[in-house]
Enzyme design. Structure first.
Site: not given
Ligand code: FPP
Length: 267
Positions: A32, A80
């Site tokens: 996260d 999401n």
């Molecule tokens: C949460 O941060 C992250 C995600 C929803 C996506 C996670 C994906 C990756 C790290 C890429 C993985 C790649 C593969 C191929 C599996 P957020 O966007 O919710 O952050 P925020 O809470 O700060 O908005």
């Protein structure tokens, strides 16, 4: 003594503190903070996701090196989809690109890759890449990487309940035969031990519909570090913290000299 003090005394060399005999077999991670990381730097959120991929690679290597056998990461939850379409499209496209680019190396590292979640709404292209990646790596035995995409813990539990109800209606099982073992055998993580440790980055203290059944007795470690800044050092800190926990599974520690009743307090 606090974890920070112990680490300072060992000159930040965490390998001197880790107990190699108490390494968790299965670690689950809620990655996260990608968006916040990028926004803080005045960058589009996509930069955070791109950086998050490099961090995931580092953590796969670190957990494998340490002796963990299974890593389960939350890449895209059922919730999401409510993000702006541009971000959803970006993320799904990122999964395709990363898989295509990395699958040979993943295979050479003898990592088995498995996607967990309802994959039906994904694009045909992504579904094909997922299918070929799973099939290429299916015999790898060194390490299992579970990537949760369009995954929700409640949805998984409902799916298992439906499957068991169907089996019961077909006379394949009796309702009285439904137990935890049978339930486990229908889960998307079937075959893997439940995670001993859940790590969530970015300081949020929620499970967010992740592995609701499997996390029943997991130790939870919250790191304040945003996922794109997470690294092997922070991962090892989580492991050391886990190793300091006393896992009682609802029981009590058995202390030979301590009796259940003390005559001074009995009525
Ligand atoms: C949460 O941060 C992250 C995600 C929803 C996506 C996670 C994906 C990756 C790290 C890429 C993985 C790649 C593969 C191929 C599996 P957020 O966007 O919710 O952050 P925020 O809470 O700060 O908005």
């Amino acid at each position: 003594m606090s974890l920070e003090k112990i680490i300072f005394e060992k000159n930040n060399d965490l390998s001197k503190i880790i107990d190699k005999k108490k390494v968790p077999e299965h670690v689950a991670i809620i990655m996260d903070g990608n968006g916040r990381w990028a926004t803080k730097k005045g960058l589009p959120r996509s930069y955070g996701h791109n950086k998050g991929v490099n961090v995931l690679k580092e953590i796969i290597k670190a957990s494998k090196k340490l002796g963990c056998r299974v890593l389960t990461v939350y890449a895209f939850s059922t919730e999401n989809w409510s993000r702006p379409k541009k971000e959803v499209d970006f993320l799904l496209d990122l999964f395709s690109k990363v898989l295509k680019r990395e699958i040979e190396e993943i295979h050479q590292e003898l990592i088995k890759i498995k996607f967990i979640g309802d994959l039906t709404p994904l694009t045909e292209n992504l579904k094909e890449i997922i299918c070929s990646s799973e099939s290429l790596t299916k015999h790898n035995k060194n390490f299992l990487l579970n990537i949760c995409v369009n995954y929700g813990g409640r949805q998984e539990i409902v799916k298992v309940a439906k499957e068991l109800a169907l089996k019961s209606s077909l006379g394949e099982i009796k309702p009285s035969e439904v137990n935890e073992e049978l339930f486990n055998s229908e889960l998307l993580t079937q075959g893997s031990k439940d995670p001993e440790l859940l790590i969530r980055t970015s300081g949020e203290k929620r499970i967010s519909n992740f592995l609701l059944w499997q996390l029943a007795y997991s130790e939870i470690y919250i790191s304040d570090v945003l996922w794109p800044d997470f690294n092997e050092f922070e991962f090892l800190k989580a492991i050391i913290d886990y190793q300091s926990r006393n896992r009682r599974f609802g029981g009590i520690e058995s202390l030979p000299n301590e009796s259940f009743e003390d005559s001074r307090y009995s009525s």
